[in-house]
Design a protein around this motif. Structure first.
Motif, PDB file in Angstrom:
ATOM      1  N   UNK A 142       0.842  -1.191   0.000  1.00 25.63           N
ATOM      2  CA  UNK A 142       0.000   0.000   0.000  1.00 25.63           C
ATOM      3  C   UNK A 142       0.885   1.252   0.000  1.00 25.63           C
ATOM      4  N   UNK A 143       1.941   1.240   0.848  1.00 21.82           N
ATOM      5  CA  UNK A 143       2.841   2.392   0.937  1.00 21.82           C
ATOM      6  C   UNK A 143       3.555   2.620  -0.390  1.00 21.82           C
ATOM      7  N   UNK A 144       3.982   1.538  -1.010  1.00 16.56           N
ATOM      8  CA  UNK A 144       4.679   1.662  -2.293  1.00 16.56           C
ATOM      9  C   UNK A 144       3.759   2.218  -3.375  1.00 16.56           C
ATOM     10  N   UNK A 145       2.503   1.731  -3.404  1.00 17.28           N
ATOM     11  CA  UNK A 145       1.549   2.248  -4.385  1.00 17.28           C
ATOM     12  C   UNK A 145       1.337   3.745  -4.194  1.00 17.28           C
ATOM     13  N   UNK A 146       1.220   4.149  -2.917  1.00 15.52           N
ATOM     14  CA  UNK A 146       0.997   5.561  -2.619  1.00 15.52           C
ATOM     15  C   UNK A 146       2.196   6.389  -3.076  1.00 15.52           C
ATOM     16  N   UNK A 147       3.401   5.859  -2.817  1.00 17.37           N
ATOM     17  CA  UNK A 147       4.611   6.585  -3.211  1.00 17.37           C
ATOM     18  C   UNK A 147       4.694   6.710  -4.724  1.00 17.37           C
TER      19      UNK A 147
END
Lengths: 230, 388
Positions: free
Chosen positions: B369-374
């Motif tokens: 999720x964090x990677x997608x947001x980044x």
């Protein structure tokens, strides 16, 4: 001993003369060495040739110098003091350069980075840090100068050296021994003054392991300069 | 703000120390220059206060070309900290710190007052004021070095390997001290180090150099760890960058499991039913205050008489390390999970009460999720054009 008391005023005069003939050259030597040392520490390619010159001068026999100088300055104090100044210079000049080189590189860099200009850096950072090394050189120069004054007796101006000449001619040992003792006492007093001066000038060195050896012993260990013998 | 515009430093003989450097250091931030020896990081730093002048290109501080300033005046407005502290051995601590104020013409009394304030700021005992540098430890000397650099309150602070000459424990405390000071003072800091861990710890941004004076990548530590631009940067970051970057991801994105938690007053039968419904192999037993007691294996409940209270059933294992989902990073959550015998870790609140449970699967989902947001943020920053 009774001879000493009988001649006390002459001995006092000779001691004073010896001190004068020795210390004025040291002072002049210091005044020349500091700027010369600063220049040679800054432009380091100068150091080696200048050191060669002072070393050669140091090797000149005093007698030879007297012979040359008498033609210009006659039988005066100046004729004795010029060789002594040259010898002081030879001892003191490398001390000034060593002292300035003893300033740690990070300290020098920090001074530059904080916005010290060249002259302020010299006056407030480099020279103060060089002081202990310069005074160490000054101690050797002073002690050797005091003992070298006797050589001036060759032209009749030798401070306590007169006692050696006179004692030898009269085959009078007491006089010679007295001369030696007074020279040692004079050297010890001058050296003590310099040690005190160093303590006063370099308060940060207290308890940091300064040189605690006996002054005379130290001079001996470093090789007491003998005129013309180097 | 400090700006490098195509700055090159070439030495006579052709060695290029810094090659066409373009770099912007935003005001109030810490930029760390990092790389192996001979990569031009220190030369770049020293060009900012004109200890070294560039062969070509310009350096601007707040839009003003530093080449137009008198070097000595320029330097008095830029704090400088070096590796060995470089303290003046012949001056007391208080006078060392007062150096720049005295140079700029403050009275001795005012400069010393300011120096004493700074001793307090960097955590030095006031009793040390009259001592000389050699009477202090390496760590204390370095604190004096920082205080001296800050004395005239310069907006810019340059630090050249400031912590590399002290032992690891002192180094860590000095780094923490720098972070604390920076949170308070907001200086524009440029710090040089060869230690990538230090760079990641103290930098808002990290610039990685390679030998030959080439800047390879500038990014936040988090983005650097997530997306190294090439294999050089990747190697430089070290083998466990995947785990280290989790330090920058907040654990509050975790979707915690709240179904596999059961009170100690429940019966074995009720607990077993709960475990089956949730599809859980482990149940976390809590007391009436919601404090964690330990784990019980669903398999063991099978052989337990149905009406036994859980409080009377021996726990299979203790609850292990807990973490705080609201304040910790994913790295702390992962660490607690790895250490747990059940492969699950307990998240608690500020009173130690159970909030939920995480597992490897849930951690993986949070990282994703964090990677997608980044990625979305990066695409938006690039003008809304999606990356190929």
């Amino acid at each position: 001993m009774s001879w000493v008391f009988a001649n006390i005023s002459m001995l006092a005069h000779l001691t004073g003369q010896n001190a004068y003939l020795a210390l004025v050259p040291v002072l002049i030597g210091l005044v020349i060495s500091v700027p010369l040392g600063i220049v040679c520490a800054r432009w380091s390619w100068l150091y080696s040739p200048v050191l060669s010159i002072t070393s050669v001068l140091y090797a000149l026999p005093a007698l030879a110098l007297f012979v040359v100088l008498i033609a210009y300055t006659g039988l005066t104090d100046t004729t004795v003091m010029i060789p002594l100044t040259v010898y002081t210079l030879a001892v003191l000049f490398p001390s000034v350069v060593d002292g300035l080189r003893s300033v740690p590189e990070p300290v020098r860099q920090a001074a530059v980075a904080m916005g010290f200009g060249t002259w302020r850096r010299l006056a407030f950072v480099e020279l103060p840090i060089a002081t202990p090394v310069v005074i160490a050189g000054l101690r050797i120069a002073t002690v050797s100068s005091i003992s070298l004054v006797s050589v001036g007796e060759l032209i009749g101006i030798g401070g306590l050296g007169y006692l050696f000449e006179d004692g030898q001619q009269r085959d009078f040992t007491t006089e010679i021994v007295t001369g030696i003792v007074l020279i040692i006492v004079l050297a010890l007093v001058a050296d003590t003054v310099l040690v005190l001066a160093r303590r006063w000038l370099t308060p940060w060195q207290r308890g940091a392991g300064g040189d605690s050896r006996l002054p005379i012993l130290r001079a001996t260990l470093r090789g007491r300069p003998g005129a013309g013998l180097t | 703000m400090i700006t490098f515009e195509s700055v090159t430093k070439r030495y006579p003989g052709g060695t290029v120390a810094v090659d066409e450097l373009d770099l912007e250091v935003p005001a109030g931030q810490t930029m760390v220059l990092v790389g192996p020896s001979g990569c031009g990081k220190t030369t770049s730093l020293r060009m900012i206060n004109r200890m070294v002048d560039p062969s070509s290109g310009r350096i601007l501080i707040d839009g003003k070309d530093i080449q137009q300033s008198n070097p000595a005046i320029l330097r008095r407005g830029i704090g400088y900290v070096i590796q060995q502290a470089g303290l003046f051995p012949h001056r007391t601590i208080v006078d060392n710190i007062a150096t720049v104020p005295l140079l700029t013409g403050w009275t001795k009394q005012k400069a010393r007052e300011r120096a004493r304030e700074l001793m307090d700021l960097v955590g030095l005992d006031a009793q040390m004021a009259r001592r000389y540098p050699h009477q202090l430890s390496g760590g204390q000397q370095q604190r004096v070095g920082v205080a001296r650099a800050l004395a005239a309150d310069p907006p810019v602070l340059l630090m050249d390997e400031p912590f590399s000459a002290v032992d690891p424990i002192v180094r860590a405390s000095l780094q923490d001290e720098l972070l604390r000071l920076q949170a308070e003072l907001h200086k524009t800091v440029v710090l040089v180090t060869h230690d990538i861990e230090e760079a990641i710890k103290v930098g808002d941004q990290v610039a990685i150099f390679r030998p030959g004076g080439k800047l390879v990548q500038v990014d936040t530590p988090q983005r650097l760890l997530a997306a190294p631009i090439d294999s050089y940067v990747e190697d430089f970051l070290g083998f466990d960058r995947g785990i280290r970057r989790l330090s920058f991801l907040a654990a509050d994105t975790l979707d915690l499991d709240v179904d596999a938690i059961v009170g100690q007053d429940a019966t074995a039968a009720a607990a077993l039913a709960k475990a089956r419904k949730a599809g859980a192999h482990w149940l976390l037993v809590i007391d009436s205050e919601r404090l964690p007691l330990g784990w019980i294996a669903a398999g063991e409940l099978d052989s337990t008489p149905a009406d036994t209270r859980l409080a009377d059933v021996p726990l299979t294992s203790d609850h292990g390390h807990t973490f705080r989902a609201d304040t910790d990073s994913l790295r702390a959550a992962l660490d607690a999970t790895v250490l747990s015998t059940t492969g699950q870790a307990v998240s608690v609140d500020d009173h130690g009460r159970v909030v939920g449970v995480t597992s490897y699967d849930r951690l993986r989902a949070a990282i994703q999720k964090a990677d997608d947001a980044a990625r979305q943020a990066a695409a938006a920053a690039a003008g809304g054009v999606p990356a190929a």
